[in-house]
Enzyme design. Sequence first.
Site: not given
Length: 547
Positions: A188, A335, A445, A450
């Site tokens: 990754t 993954e 944030k 958010w």
Amino acid sequence: MINTRVIAPAPGAYSYPLLIKRLLLSGVRYQPGQEIVYADKLRYTYTTLMERIQRLANVLVEAGVKPGDTVALLDWDSHRALECFFAVPMIGAVLHTVNVRLSAEQIRYTMNHAEDRLVLVHDDFLPLMEQLQGELQTVEGFIRFSDAEPCATELPVLGEYEALLAAADSQHEFPDFDENSLATLFYTTGTTGNPKGVYFTHRQLVLHTLNELGTLAACGGEPLLRSGDVYMPITPMFHVHAWGVPYVATALGIKQVYPGRYEPNQLVRLFREEQVTFSHCVPTLLQMMLDCEEGRKTELDGWKMVIGGSALTQGLAARASARGIQIYCGYGMSETCPLLCLTSLSREDLALPLEQQVPLRINAGVPIPLVDLRIVDEQGHDVAHDGESLGEVVVRAPWLTQGYLKEPEQGAALWAGGWMHTGDMGCINHRGVLQIRDRIKDVIKTGGEWISSVALESLISQHPGVDSVAVVGVADAQWGEQPLALVVCVAGVQLDQKSLAQHLQQFVDNGSLNKWAVPRHVRFVDEIPKTSVGKINKKLIRETHAL
């Protein structure tokens, strides 16, 4: 575990292991004369593909590769890479597809961590291997791929690929073995620490292939990939098996076009000349193909394109759709092998005007069969499927990596509570459609609220003068964080922060954007930083554009 009734098989009954070699059977059976094409350099049939895979297996065994050994591959997208996708795992070895766009230090780390024994390397990467040779702890030899006359090298090369294949026996008996044997390994491209090794078994790859084959052929509303299509990957084969589609295409026996090194004009030419109908790529490459010289003058109608890897903005999707590309989105990660979700359109959706279809096409889509997907809060409880309630996306499926190679603690964190944690924040609407709002680490944030950087990027992208955009959160003494937008303007267009704010005011007025979410900090740049696989590098942006 409950007690169930199990009947022992009859004496002599064959226990059919799910091995990658099974995926070769139908393609050569039904389409033996179909073509495999390598850019403008080579073309051959499925019958030849089968023979070359057997020759390669004999070359590998002669080179000393044993079951369980790891073989590294450094190549552009080619017929050779396709042959390695099959031959290496089919002899019981593990194929490590090396990300050639990583730094030399990262490549050294991944090759040592994987314990690569034999390296199959394109001439373009010989200087890199020569640089690292003394630091590769387990490598015993190299086989080189040459598209032209081979050049001199100091590496202990066993031979040139084509010459070795030509001298090898054309028959190889591939054995049966445990379907849970490792087949592939890659790393990754995380933004912190060393790359992590993600691995998949034969069983997982076969199940992913069969499921992806069925999903693409019977996609909601219209099929994406069937026996009459022509496939060309535009996601590197070193990255999540090119989304697993080479296995699907080979099982179907369809024409496959491998473009070599990605160059936008060449990609468009191959689309036109080889009559490609299906591809997949990241938004960055889609934009490059639309903007290149060949892309501007070529009719792109009939090109079915699945976009993934990072969020597709509404502005870019609208541009591609207007040029005739049929846009879809897929969702997954390294993954997950990778496919978890895919755009699903009803007949009613397809009857809508194109501009009304675009917002539906850029969602992450609906979970495909055999995928269990939940949206959970910080306590692990499911949130409402109302299209608004946010939480982390967690998943289960039979093809998800079971951990990180030699990293048990990180693997345990990935699978905390028995569900794979994606690190993505999303919501699900009443139709069951997943919307990814942001990476947890990228959500902004501010003042206790958010802001989705992905949503802001999509709104900004709809300005006709915006070529591309990236939004990140940067530290703010009063509010904690504030959104910062990096904007690349369309060639010949000049924008300023005021004109961008005026564009966003329409979304404030219709209630789709809060007034306090309009970026107060905008920087106009020539280029947006990307990772090795073409994603926006938000970590680097935060580091280099701090207020």
